[in-house]
Design an enzyme around this catalytic site. Sequence first.
Site, PDB file in Angstrom:
ATOM      1  N   LYS A 235      65.429  24.271   5.003  1.00 49.25           N
ATOM      2  CA  LYS A 235      64.575  24.248   3.747  1.00 49.25           C
ATOM      3  C   LYS A 235      64.628  22.962   2.942  1.00 49.25           C
ATOM      4  CE  LYS A 235      63.850  27.671  -0.030  1.00 49.25           C
ATOM      5  NZ  LYS A 235      64.573  28.878  -0.598  1.00 49.25           N
TER       6      LYS A 235
ATOM      7  N   SER B 118      60.983  32.575  -1.090  1.00 46.48           N
ATOM      8  CA  SER B 118      60.628  31.270  -0.903  1.00 46.48           C
ATOM      9  C   SER B 118      60.873  30.583   0.315  1.00 46.48           C
ATOM     10  CB  SER B 118      61.324  30.560  -2.307  1.00 46.48           C
ATOM     11  OG  SER B 118      62.597  30.402  -1.978  1.00 46.48           O
TER      12      SER B 118
ATOM     13  N   SER C 241      65.048  35.350  -1.104  1.00 44.12           N
ATOM     14  CA  SER C 241      64.180  34.270  -0.376  1.00 44.12           C
ATOM     15  C   SER C 241      64.438  34.080   0.958  1.00 44.12           C
ATOM     16  CB  SER C 241      64.352  32.941  -1.188  1.00 44.12           C
ATOM     17  OG  SER C 241      63.470  33.092  -2.187  1.00 44.12           O
TER      18      SER C 241
HETATM   19  N1  GLN Z   1      61.139  35.750  -5.243  1.00 45.81           N
HETATM   20  C1  GLN Z   1      62.082  35.359  -6.013  1.00 45.81           C
HETATM   21  C2  GLN Z   1      61.446  34.651  -7.064  1.00 45.81           C
HETATM   22  O1  GLN Z   1      60.713  34.328  -7.299  1.00 45.81           O
HETATM   23  C3  GLN Z   1      63.371  35.069  -5.432  1.00 45.81           C
HETATM   24  C4  GLN Z   1      63.352  33.779  -5.011  1.00 45.81           C
HETATM   25  C5  GLN Z   1      64.520  33.256  -4.326  1.00 45.81           C
HETATM   26  O2  GLN Z   1      65.319  33.936  -4.004  1.00 45.81           O
HETATM   27  N2  GLN Z   1      64.786  31.873  -4.367  1.00 45.81           N
HETATM   28  O3  GLN Z   1      62.517  34.233  -7.874  1.00 45.81           O
END
Ligand code: GLN
Length: 491
Positions: free
Chosen positions: A76, A151, A175
């Site tokens: 990532k 994400s 994520s």
């Molecule tokens: N979807 C969650 C957020 O927007 C989790 C994101 C993540 O785990 N980085 O914060």
Amino acid sequence: MAYRSLTELADQLERGETTAVELAQQYLARIEAHNPTLNAFVHCDAEHVLAQAEASDAYRAKHGARAMEGLPIAVKDIFCTSDGPTQCCSNILKGYHAPYDAHVITRLKEAGAVLVGKTNMDEFAMGSSNETSAFGSCRNPWHTDCIPGGSSGGSAAAVAAALTPAALGTDTGGSIRQPASLCGITGLKPTYGRVSRRGIIAFASSLDQAGAMTRTVRDAALLTGTISGHDPADATSAADAPDVDWLAACETRDMQGLRIGRPKEYFIDGMDPGVRAAVDAALEQCKALGAEIVDISLPHTQYAVAAYYVIAPSEASANLSRYDGVRFGHRCEHPEDLLDMYTRSRDEGFGAEVKRRILTGAFALSSGYYDAYYLKAQQVRTLIRQDFQQAFEQVDVIATPTSPVPAFRIGEKTDDPLTMYLSDVFTIAVNLAGLPGLSQPCGMVDGLPAGLQWIAPAWQEGRLLAAAAAYEAATPWHQQTPADFTAGEQA
Ligand code: GLN
């Protein structure tokens, strides 16, 4: 061959049936062919990939294979890499080159892995659909009109479409697990503190954790084993974490005597009936494998999303204060004075969702509101942690759906942040409690994958792997692959 697991590829390399260079060429060709459709990679330097592969083949010939010798891994865009850009898919870090490798990147290099490039993600990992990326949405290989989840959407899509056999993601509120679920692959978020956060661009420091996104449970074990371990340079990396026998944990083929908790708060009205049916069937399968299903309650679950959306933005507002146009990334043109430089650089560099989080977080931390919001959220966090502690007095592991819905259409939820935030209702509590969680494919809903989430007590990744490996061995879902796609064509 592209759809093979890391384990199968390692065997082929060992037997001399292929080389690291051949593997690199194969995945580079797939990236070239399919990335224009999927937008899973935001950076890939073919020459550099081939150079690493050549070095790996040379190392093997001279010294024998290290743990991940010659195996291609994508990461990532949140991981600092000293070679190539690290941009966290944000305009504020456009063109940024990190001066050092993240701890996990060093671990991968030391294990002989070949890093194939940087994958797309929501800007600063804030999102559940990959749509907040400054590089544009990534697409779901199962249906290219749909989001891959977020994400870590690029990592999930890249593995699902076999543009790489495995990838690293990070998980702050879901994520790794949510995109793994939506793309039909396996994702493992380790216990908080298992993996060093050094060199991982911080979102919410008390929640962030890196982990594996793979085709199989064993691959997740191999990759997690490689990247985990104490790092004195990260104060939150555990010095005395109980070790896991990563690969041995995956040898389990039955669930004799395993007590699986089924929390009633995770089987709710409003979830997709297809997802529910898939998870119900998965639990029946677990029973057939010898497990006992125990109905349990995690009574504070309903407050998890609210607490998270106070705590995570609060930490983010502090972490993101470092992007001020002075040392990192974007600086506005012709600032009138210092304050103008700060405000315009930040205004131009951050996207809307990131600004929303910074504002919410700064508000929740401000004097007069701290007690009502931040402190209260931290208290709720303690209650959620206690819920799990009590549940684990009764059961060995907990099983839930990973996401209440399969992949949704690109654009469907972008106008409504609250609906988007609900994508993570089933994953967020795990981060608040610091526990390990694993998502694995458990069925299909109208051509889109559904995911089963396993949760274990802290440091018990071995239990997750054992349960998931037994389920995987008895079911076909991890072997499903999307039909190959070309631009404009449905998967
Ligand atoms: N979807 C969650 C957020 O927007 C989790 C994101 C993540 O785990 N980085 O914060």
